[in-house]
Write a protein that holds these residues in place. Structure first.
Motif, PDB file in Angstrom:
ATOM      1  N   ARG A  64       0.833  -1.201   0.000  1.00  0.00           N
ATOM      2  CA  ARG A  64       0.000   0.000   0.000  1.00  0.00           C
ATOM      3  C   ARG A  64       0.873   1.258   0.000  1.00  0.00           C
ATOM      4  NH1 ARG A  64      -3.049  -2.984   3.915  1.00  0.00           N
ATOM      5  NH2 ARG A  64      -2.229  -1.675   5.586  1.00  0.00           N
ATOM      6  N   ALA A  65       2.011   1.200   0.697  1.00  0.00           N
ATOM      7  CA  ALA A  65       2.904   2.356   0.711  1.00  0.00           C
ATOM      8  C   ALA A  65       3.492   2.609  -0.675  1.00  0.00           C
ATOM      9  CB  ALA A  65       4.037   2.127   1.721  1.00  0.00           C
ATOM     10  N   ASP A  66       3.790   1.538  -1.425  1.00  0.00           N
ATOM     11  CA  ASP A  66       4.290   1.690  -2.792  1.00  0.00           C
ATOM     12  C   ASP A  66       3.247   2.380  -3.672  1.00  0.00           C
ATOM     13  OD1 ASP A  66       6.678   0.402  -2.200  1.00  0.00           O
ATOM     14  OD2 ASP A  66       5.932  -1.561  -2.802  1.00  0.00           O
ATOM     15  N   VAL A  67       1.997   1.935  -3.547  1.00  0.00           N
ATOM     16  CA  VAL A  67       0.922   2.521  -4.357  1.00  0.00           C
ATOM     17  C   VAL A  67       0.741   3.993  -3.997  1.00  0.00           C
ATOM     18  CG1 VAL A  67      -1.535   2.412  -4.913  1.00  0.00           C
ATOM     19  CG2 VAL A  67      -0.233   0.297  -4.611  1.00  0.00           C
ATOM     20  N   ASP A  68       0.754   4.304  -2.703  1.00  0.00           N
ATOM     21  CA  ASP A  68       0.618   5.700  -2.260  1.00  0.00           C
ATOM     22  C   ASP A  68       1.720   6.572  -2.862  1.00  0.00           C
ATOM     23  OD1 ASP A  68      -1.569   5.108  -0.791  1.00  0.00           O
ATOM     24  OD2 ASP A  68      -0.605   5.213   1.160  1.00  0.00           O
ATOM     25  N   MET A  71       1.202   7.148  -6.609  1.00  0.00           N
ATOM     26  CA  MET A  71       0.117   8.094  -6.842  1.00  0.00           C
ATOM     27  C   MET A  71       0.582   9.529  -6.588  1.00  0.00           C
ATOM     28  SD  MET A  71      -3.004   5.923  -5.076  1.00  0.00           S
ATOM     29  CE  MET A  71      -4.317   7.049  -5.456  1.00  0.00           C
ATOM     30  N   LEU A  72       1.347   9.703  -5.521  1.00  0.00           N
ATOM     31  CA  LEU A  72       1.846  11.033  -5.181  1.00  0.00           C
ATOM     32  C   LEU A  72       2.847  11.520  -6.230  1.00  0.00           C
ATOM     33  CD1 LEU A  72       1.887  13.385  -3.225  1.00  0.00           C
ATOM     34  CD2 LEU A  72       3.556  12.148  -1.830  1.00  0.00           C
ATOM     35  N   LEU A  73       3.741  10.641  -6.664  1.00  0.00           N
ATOM     36  CA  LEU A  73       4.722  11.021  -7.687  1.00  0.00           C
ATOM     37  C   LEU A  73       4.036  11.383  -8.997  1.00  0.00           C
ATOM     38  CD1 LEU A  73       7.524   8.374  -7.020  1.00  0.00           C
ATOM     39  CD2 LEU A  73       7.835  10.856  -7.011  1.00  0.00           C
ATOM     40  N   LYS A  74       2.998  10.639  -9.371  1.00  0.00           N
ATOM     41  CA  LYS A  74       2.289  10.957 -10.605  1.00  0.00           C
ATOM     42  C   LYS A  74       1.605  12.316 -10.508  1.00  0.00           C
ATOM     43  CE  LYS A  74      -1.074   9.331 -13.956  1.00  0.00           C
ATOM     44  NZ  LYS A  74      -1.723  10.647 -14.110  1.00  0.00           N
ATOM     45  N   LEU A 209      -8.423  -2.777   1.986  1.00  0.00           N
ATOM     46  CA  LEU A 209      -7.568  -2.531   3.147  1.00  0.00           C
ATOM     47  C   LEU A 209      -8.084  -3.346   4.327  1.00  0.00           C
ATOM     48  CD1 LEU A 209      -7.179   1.363   2.989  1.00  0.00           C
ATOM     49  CD2 LEU A 209      -5.615  -0.364   2.103  1.00  0.00           C
ATOM     50  N   ALA A 210      -7.191  -4.077   4.969  1.00  0.00           N
ATOM     51  CA  ALA A 210      -7.583  -4.875   6.126  1.00  0.00           C
ATOM     52  C   ALA A 210      -7.812  -3.969   7.336  1.00  0.00           C
ATOM     53  CB  ALA A 210      -6.505  -5.910   6.438  1.00  0.00           C
ATOM     54  N   MET A 211      -8.784  -4.330   8.158  1.00  0.00           N
ATOM     55  CA  MET A 211      -9.028  -3.590   9.401  1.00  0.00           C
ATOM     56  C   MET A 211      -7.870  -3.812  10.371  1.00  0.00           C
ATOM     57  SD  MET A 211     -13.019  -4.431  10.192  1.00  0.00           S
ATOM     58  CE  MET A 211     -14.342  -4.036   9.061  1.00  0.00           C
ATOM     59  N   PRO A 212      -7.534  -2.831  11.199  1.00  0.00           N
ATOM     60  CA  PRO A 212      -8.104  -1.470  11.190  1.00  0.00           C
ATOM     61  C   PRO A 212      -7.324  -0.586  10.222  1.00  0.00           C
ATOM     62  CG  PRO A 212      -6.648  -1.730  13.064  1.00  0.00           C
ATOM     63  CD  PRO A 212      -6.616  -3.049  12.337  1.00  0.00           C
ATOM     64  N   ALA A 213      -8.012   0.253   9.488  1.00  0.00           N
ATOM     65  CA  ALA A 213      -7.358   1.174   8.560  1.00  0.00           C
ATOM     66  C   ALA A 213      -7.245   2.545   9.225  1.00  0.00           C
ATOM     67  CB  ALA A 213      -8.166   1.285   7.274  1.00  0.00           C
ATOM     68  N   GLU A 214      -6.065   3.123   9.170  1.00  0.00           N
ATOM     69  CA  GLU A 214      -5.837   4.424   9.783  1.00  0.00           C
ATOM     70  C   GLU A 214      -6.623   5.510   9.054  1.00  0.00           C
ATOM     71  OE1 GLU A 214      -4.240   5.556  12.413  1.00  0.00           O
ATOM     72  OE2 GLU A 214      -3.810   3.502  13.062  1.00  0.00           O
ATOM     73  N   PRO A 215      -7.354   6.367   9.767  1.00  0.00           N
ATOM     74  CA  PRO A 215      -8.109   7.449   9.116  1.00  0.00           C
ATOM     75  C   PRO A 215      -7.229   8.341   8.243  1.00  0.00           C
ATOM     76  CG  PRO A 215      -8.821   7.206  11.392  1.00  0.00           C
ATOM     77  CD  PRO A 215      -7.636   6.312  11.223  1.00  0.00           C
ATOM     78  N   SER A 216      -6.003   8.638   8.693  1.00  0.00           N
ATOM     79  CA  SER A 216      -5.122   9.495   7.897  1.00  0.00           C
ATOM     80  C   SER A 216      -4.717   8.807   6.607  1.00  0.00           C
ATOM     81  CB  SER A 216      -3.875   9.864   8.703  1.00  0.00           C
ATOM     82  OG  SER A 216      -3.161   8.700   9.092  1.00  0.00           O
ATOM     83  N   HIS A 217      -4.534   7.487   6.654  1.00  0.00           N
ATOM     84  CA  HIS A 217      -4.183   6.733   5.455  1.00  0.00           C
ATOM     85  C   HIS A 217      -5.355   6.710   4.479  1.00  0.00           C
ATOM     86  CE1 HIS A 217      -2.050   3.808   3.038  1.00  0.00           C
ATOM     87  NE2 HIS A 217      -3.076   2.983   3.104  1.00  0.00           N
ATOM     88  N   LEU A 218      -6.559   6.524   5.002  1.00  0.00           N
ATOM     89  CA  LEU A 218      -7.739   6.546   4.149  1.00  0.00           C
ATOM     90  C   LEU A 218      -7.908   7.907   3.483  1.00  0.00           C
ATOM     91  CD1 LEU A 218     -10.267   4.631   6.438  1.00  0.00           C
ATOM     92  CD2 LEU A 218      -9.306   3.827   4.277  1.00  0.00           C
ATOM     93  N   ALA A 219      -7.694   8.974   4.245  1.00  0.00           N
ATOM     94  CA  ALA A 219      -7.810  10.320   3.687  1.00  0.00           C
ATOM     95  C   ALA A 219      -6.786  10.540   2.575  1.00  0.00           C
ATOM     96  CB  ALA A 219      -7.628  11.366   4.789  1.00  0.00           C
ATOM     97  N   ARG A 220      -5.556  10.049   2.780  1.00  0.00           N
ATOM     98  CA  ARG A 220      -4.505  10.243   1.781  1.00  0.00           C
ATOM     99  C   ARG A 220      -4.860   9.535   0.476  1.00  0.00           C
ATOM    100  NH1 ARG A 220      -0.552   7.613   4.058  1.00  0.00           N
ATOM    101  NH2 ARG A 220      -0.234   9.274   5.564  1.00  0.00           N
ATOM    102  N   ILE A 221      -5.386   8.319   0.562  1.00  0.00           N
ATOM    103  CA  ILE A 221      -5.774   7.592  -0.643  1.00  0.00           C
ATOM    104  C   ILE A 221      -6.902   8.320  -1.372  1.00  0.00           C
ATOM    105  CG2 ILE A 221      -6.784   5.451  -1.509  1.00  0.00           C
ATOM    106  CD1 ILE A 221      -5.370   3.963   0.692  1.00  0.00           C
ATOM    107  N   CYS A 222      -7.893   8.797  -0.634  1.00  0.00           N
ATOM    108  CA  CYS A 222      -9.015   9.519  -1.246  1.00  0.00           C
ATOM    109  C   CYS A 222      -8.526  10.778  -1.961  1.00  0.00           C
ATOM    110  CB  CYS A 222     -10.057   9.888  -0.195  1.00  0.00           C
ATOM    111  SG  CYS A 222     -10.923   8.491   0.530  1.00  0.00           S
ATOM    112  N   LEU A 224      -5.370  11.671  -2.994  1.00  0.00           N
ATOM    113  CA  LEU A 224      -4.469  11.426  -4.114  1.00  0.00           C
ATOM    114  C   LEU A 224      -5.197  10.756  -5.269  1.00  0.00           C
ATOM    115  CD1 LEU A 224      -1.227  10.231  -2.285  1.00  0.00           C
ATOM    116  CD2 LEU A 224      -1.690  12.460  -3.298  1.00  0.00           C
ATOM    117  N   GLY A 225      -6.044   9.780  -4.946  1.00  0.00           N
ATOM    118  CA  GLY A 225      -6.754   9.070  -6.005  1.00  0.00           C
ATOM    119  C   GLY A 225      -7.693   9.965  -6.779  1.00  0.00           C
TER     120      GLY A 225
END
Length: 341
Positions: A64-68, A71-74, A209-222, A224-225
């Motif tokens: 997931r960190a690789d994908v993040d 996405m950020l680099l793109k 994403l497997a539980m528990p998912a960090e709220p900050s991580h969810l926000a970052r994916i939303c 950037l995506g």
């Protein structure tokens, strides 16, 4: 004396991992990031932007960190920065580059990432965790994912679904929810699931994403995506359909042209008429599928608009062939008076 053997230094590599370890294959990463597979491979080889793990079959497996990071680099590259100048920057440095890009110095309320939540517990947790954020907004929340179609749902940039098991989040329901909200990003936060279910979500371009998912991580994916896509697929289809023109030639005229003797040495006029007849039939077939199959409406809309665009190009080609042959075009304002031979 015999020459002393040189010591060989082994370069550490990531050990092969199972595809069930919350990893994404390169095809799924390409869908999630909007990047072509060759570009991902080139960025890895030339710039070392990420170092994916390897499966037992030596296939790339991205975390997931690789994908993040991709996405950020793109997003930074799309803002005008050459990838070679930003490839080795940290996430914090990349975020600064992105904020410094023209038009991104501030985030207006209308530019908030709109998120629809599905799951009562998820809503309670994220509503509290995101309460102080100005860049993300919960526009609506459903108590649970349902197989029944909800009458009215607001447009959302991202949808997050909470599911105790992946079996409780059927693909058809997820498709309907994404299509109704026109979401660019869909995330399923799950408790238990098997490899087959994760593979199906990957094929649909849905992030698991497997539980528990960090709220900050969810926000970052939303965030950037949603920034990667200018408009939902349904909006793009609507724009394409608005540019389409009605059929220029009816079936009777095409059948007549297909039987004409041609002054052109090849059979191109006949082939054009045959192709147009088949395209007209496929265009109508795709439209009927779009109206009858809700789950696959998006792909059938794409097929319909593509067929209609091809039909328009071939109609223009046939128009020029008719003029070359001296055959009256029934759609021309000043068609030649010569009769069909």
């Amino acid at each position: 004396m015999p020459a002393r053997a040189k010591a060989v230094t082994k370069v550490p590599t990531k050990a092969p991992v199972s595809s069930a370890d919350n990893a994404y294959r390169i095809a799924a990463v390409a869908k999630l990031t909007g990047m072509p597979v060759p570009t991902i491979r080139m960025w890895e080889r030339r710039y070392g932007v990420v170092t994916p793990a390897r499966s037992a079959a030596n296939g790339r497996l991205y975390s997931r960190a690789d994908v993040d990071r991709l996405m950020l680099l793109k997003a930074v590259a799309d803002a005008g920065h050459a990838i070679g100048t930003v490839a080795q920057l940290s996430e914090a440095q990349l975020q600064v580059r992105l904020l410094e890009a023209p038009g991104r110095s501030s985030l207006a309320p209308s530019e908030q990432c709109r998120v629809l939540l599905c799951g009562a517990a998820l809503h309670s947790r994220l509503d509290k965790a995101w309460s102080g954020r100005s860049d993300i907004q919960i526009t609506a929340a459903l108590p649970q994912l349902s197989t029944e179609t909800v009458a009215t749902l607001p447009i959302a940039d991202a949808v997050i679904v909470e599911a105790a098991t992946l079996q409780s989040a059927p693909i058809r329901s997820l498709r309907q929810l994404r299509m109704q909200t026109r979401a660019k990003v869909m995330i399923v936060v799950y408790g238990f699931g098997n490899r087959q279910a994760l593979a199906r979500l990957d094929q649909e371009g849905i992030i698991a994403l497997a539980m528990p998912a960090e709220p900050s991580h969810l926000a970052r994916i939303c965030l950037l995506g949603s920034a990667l896509y200018a408009a939902p697929a349904s909006d793009l289809h609507t724009q394409a359909r608005q540019a389409l023109s009605p059929r220029r030639y009816d079936e009777a005229f095409l059948a007549t042209v297909a039987q004409l003797q041609s002054t052109v040495r090849c059979e191109c006029p006949h082939h054009l008429a045959d192709l147009l007849t088949k395209l007209n039939a496929f265009e109508q077939y795709s439209l009927e599928c779009e109206n009858s199959d809700l789950a696959d409406a998006s792909i059938h809309t794409l097929l319909y608009t593509t067929a209609a665009q091809c039909r328009q190009w071939l109609e223009q080609a046939l128009h020029q062939v008719l003029a070359h042959e001296g055959i009256p075009d029934p759609t021309a304002s000043h068609a030649p008076r010569a009769a069909l031979r």
